[in-house]
Design a protein around this motif. Structure first.
Motif: not given
Length: 582
Positions: A111-115, A140-149, A202-211
């Motif tokens: 996905a594209y997102g903020d890295v 509350a950390a089960n958030r698939p839109e936040i991806r961890l490396f 991204h208050a209106g977009d809970a799926d905004a992706v963060y890497g």
């Protein structure tokens, strides 16, 4: 907190590293996040046999094949066109194929997102498990839109072509969606800052992706994170004595050993280059407080950021850092030197000249001149003050040993507030592509001017300090205080550091005198700072020693009160001439 670290001896090029011909970077994995940006290109890179042609296939419609050829060192880079993620944009698959022998490499759920690259020493490395309210945050950390490396905490004597795949520590060289079991070991500051950025942009977009890339090691110096060549240049430029017998320590106090020689850069940053980044978060400075001057740290830190920006090919890569918090270390505080304050000034000096946080400088009236210590400002940068977030270890220790490390822990545990402040600052200089511009108060009170006035009753001089970002201006107990001050009276004695007073004024002989502050005029956004009468002489004409020449605030290691606004953001420490105007 011991951050275990090992040094591995590996070859410095791709050729001969493994039997497989196609060897993509470990960053190329399922759940990878590519930088969303209208100007910054995402990259896919790795190793292969010399001359091998590598092809990237994108499963999205209307995309073309991209190819690259491995150079003489076996390295190849494929650059994608800049792309801004659309709201609700689905994930996709990337496939790498080589012209040599071997299977293709496939990355699913890309996905594209903020890295965001998060680095520094232990206050960045500390995991969510050590933060206040850790149980609730982790649940509350089960958030698939936040991806961890997580980059493995390893060192190398020469720059590595790829990240180390090791099980020697918590290093986890693959992208994974955030879960409670993963987040518990991830950088608290990095994770909580991203949560706040998501709310702001991204208050209106809970799926905004963060890497999020966690590449931090405890007890490390700022120069540990530079290449050997960059470090040598920086020390020649920054280090006052400029001779080999007076250089800073050759290694950090970390178990990693010779980190100052470039081993951290070699194994933990260089292999990330040239992966496209949205921003860098930095939390470090405590190690350098043991020996650096204000100017030396300012120069070393900005040299490191310039080095990173050049290496990643992003000259205006946004960076936000944490101004070090309130803590005491006994062996460094003997003699009452407020060493933390020195580094805080150096960090404030690194802000761009255009920011209204320029007040952090000792004297901005000479900004740009040869005598100005702020010679190395960073563009597109921001800083979050945290000196008021000291973490008392326990009530008994603080009662018996109020000004020692037995009371004040070097690691701030209120990571939620650190993340909030860091996100507000970063969001002021950078907006997530496709996101909303952050509005609302983002800064603590900042000084716009100082002047000398005379009390009509006592005929004594006092300093009047005028602030911006001053809604609800008030002197309040520090959020992490133990010996807390009240809201209107003088701060208590017993601050940790060089002075015993939160406010001080200087006469024209350069003598710093205790003062009291807190008297606010909301109509003019001013605060009165009054010298104590028992240490200030009368003011007959011609007595220059009695006129006020400067005013300073919070130039102590662990202030017990602070100036706040209605957003509960503190004014950072300052030391300014009187009179002075921005």
């Amino acid at each position: 907190w011991i951050m275990w670290f090992s040094t591995l001896v590996l070859v410095g090029g791709w050729v001969g590293m493994a039997a497989a011909t196609l060897r993509p970077s470990l960053l190329f994995s399922d759940n990878m996040v590519l930088v969303s940006s209208p100007t910054v290109s995402a990259t896919v890179f790795g190793g292969a046999d010399v001359g091998e042609v590598v092809t990237l296939t994108d499963t999205r419609p209307h995309t073309t094949l991209l190819t690259a050829t491995a150079d003489a060192s076996g390295r190849w880079i494929i650059t994608l066109a800049p792309h801004v993620r659309d709201k609700g944009e689905p994930s996709f698959t990337l496939k790498l194929s080589g012209s040599g022998i071997g299977p293709p490499a496939v990355a699913l759920n890309v996905a594209y997102g903020d890295v965001i690259l998060c680095s520094g020493q232990s206050n960045m490395a500390i995991a969510l498990s050590a933060a206040y309210n850790a149980t609730e945050i982790i649940a509350a950390a089960n958030r698939p839109e936040i991806r961890l490396f997580t980059v493995a905490k390893q060192g190398a004597p020469s720059p590595l072509p790829d990240l180390l795949n090791t099980t020697l520590d918590a290093g986890n060289p693959t992208w994974r969606p955030s879960t409670s079991s993963l987040a518990v070991q991830f950088s608290a500051v990095c994770y909580l800052t991203a949560l706040e950025l998501q709310r702001l942009h991204h208050a209106g977009d809970a799926d905004a992706v963060y890497g999020l890339i966690d590449s931090a090691v405890g007890s490390t110096d700022v120069q540990s994170w530079m290449s050997t060549e960059s470090r040598a240049t920086a020390l020649h430029t920054c280090w006052s004595p400029k001779n080999a017998t007076s250089l800073p320590p050759s290694h950090s106090h970390s178990p990693i050993g010779q980190t100052a020689s470039g081993e951290l850069w070699n194994a933990m940053i260089h292999p990330l280059v040239p992966f496209g980044l949205s921003a860098v978060l930095w939390d470090q400075g405590e190690n350098n407080a043991q020996y650096c001057s204000e100017g030396e740290y300012n120069c070393l830190f900005t040299s490191m950021i310039d080095h990173w920006r050049e290496s990643f090919g992003q000259p205006k890569l946004p960076v936000a850092w944490v101004q070090i918090g309130g803590y005491a270390i006994d062996e460094y505080d003997q003699g009452g030197a407020a060493l933390n304050s020195v580094i805080r000034f150096g960090q404030g000096d690194s802000l761009p000249n255009t920011t209204d946080q320029v007040f952090n400088n000792r004297s901005t009236s000479t900004a740009g001149s040869a005598t100005d210590p702020r010679r190395f400002p960073l563009v597109v940068s921001a800083m979050a003050p945290t000196f008021d977030l000291g973490s008392p270890q326990n009530a008994t220790a603080c009662s018996l040993h109020p000004a020692t490390a037995l009371c004040w822990w070097i690691h701030c545990r209120n990571k939620t507030e650190v993340g909030r402040r860091l996100a507000l600052q970063l969001a002021h200089v950078w907006t997530s592509p496709g996101g909303s511009v952050s509005t609302g108060e983002w800064s603590g009170p900042t000084v716009t001017s100082t002047t000398v006035k005379t009390d009509p009753t006592t005929h004594m001089p006092y300093a009047e300090v005028t602030f911006a970002h001053a809604g609800g201006l008030a002197l309040l107990p520090a959020q992490g205080c133990f010996h807390c001050c009240n809201q209107t009276a003088a701060p208590p004695k017993g601050q940790v550091g060089s002075g015993e007073w939160l406010f001080e004024v200087a006469n024209r002989r350069g003598e710093w005198l205790p003062a009291i502050g807190g008297q606010v005029d909301p109509a003019t956004s001013t605060m009165r700072v009054t010298p104590l009468t028992n240490v200030t002489c009368p003011m007959p004409k011609g007595s220059s020693s009695c006129w006020l020449a400067a005013v300073r605030y919070a130039v102590v290691d662990v202030p017990q009160c602070a100036i706040y606004n209605t957003a509960e953001l503190p004014a950072s420490q300052f030391e300014l001439p009187v009179p002075w105007s921005s």
